[in-house]
Design an enzyme around this catalytic site. Sequence first.
Site, PDB file in Angstrom:
ATOM      1  CB  SER A 131       9.197 -10.238  46.268  1.00 30.87           C
ATOM      2  OG  SER A 131       9.564 -10.424  47.616  1.00 30.87           O
ATOM      3  CE1 TYR A 144       4.746 -13.428  46.781  1.00 33.43           C
ATOM      4  CE2 TYR A 144       6.732 -13.502  48.129  1.00 33.43           C
ATOM      5  CZ  TYR A 144       5.852 -12.800  47.330  1.00 33.43           C
ATOM      6  OH  TYR A 144       6.081 -11.470  47.074  1.00 33.43           O
TER       7      TYR A 144
END
Length: 269
Positions: A131, A144
């Site tokens: 990401s 995360y």
Amino acid sequence: MKVCLVTGASSGIGMTTALDLLRAGHVVYGAARRVHRMEAVRAAGGHALSMDARSHEDLDRVVDTVLTQQGRIDVLINNAGTVLHGAVEDVPLDQARDQFEVNLFAPARLVQLVLPHMRARRSGTIVNVSSIGGEIALPLGAWYYAAKHALEAFSDTLRMEVGPFGIDVVIVQPGIIRTEFEDHTAAQLREYSGAGAYEAMAEAMARQSETGLSDGSDTDVVAQAIRQAIESDRPQTRYAVGWMADKLLELNRTLPDREFDELVTRTLR
């Protein structure tokens, strides 16, 4: 034609990638917990395998199934993942550990399982879907971002270790993509941080998430980058794709830390 294993193939980026690779003529095995949602993969000529990323027995079984049926795995696409929102102070550590189990240790176990076979053939590609959060960090998502940062460091080390065996390691960094991945963001924020010291920030972010991702990119931009990487003789080490990916990464790389912090937190007041 390559034999590809795609995790998290029941929706979003994983599903789109599996279908794109099938259209390109590759052999595709999709793996996910919600195997009933991979009917489109089967209908397109692919294979659907049940797999819980938290179960090492499942990971072992999936790799063994592909190797038994095909004799090789040319491409491993570690796409399965989960996301967790809430302030560091509020999120229980067992939930934080789960982020690392799914987003780091499951990909690492699959890598360990496929590498002996790739080394024996002196070829292969491992794609780890990270990401932009593998480089940047935003409020209320520490676990995360920490897991994705770890996945990128893991991938960088892995690339240097396996390169001499003819194996490529690629990191894909999606920006803002329209998927169901963030469907539970608002609920998580309110559950963990909606009634405490971080309430105002959590509620501001929850309201933003509820407006949807109308400006996000479609999942096919990520699938196309993955296919480009696995079909290339010399893929890039990183592919940043999707809405805002390049811009946010560039801001993070060039702005002083406190200026980036201010830019981000200003939107949550």
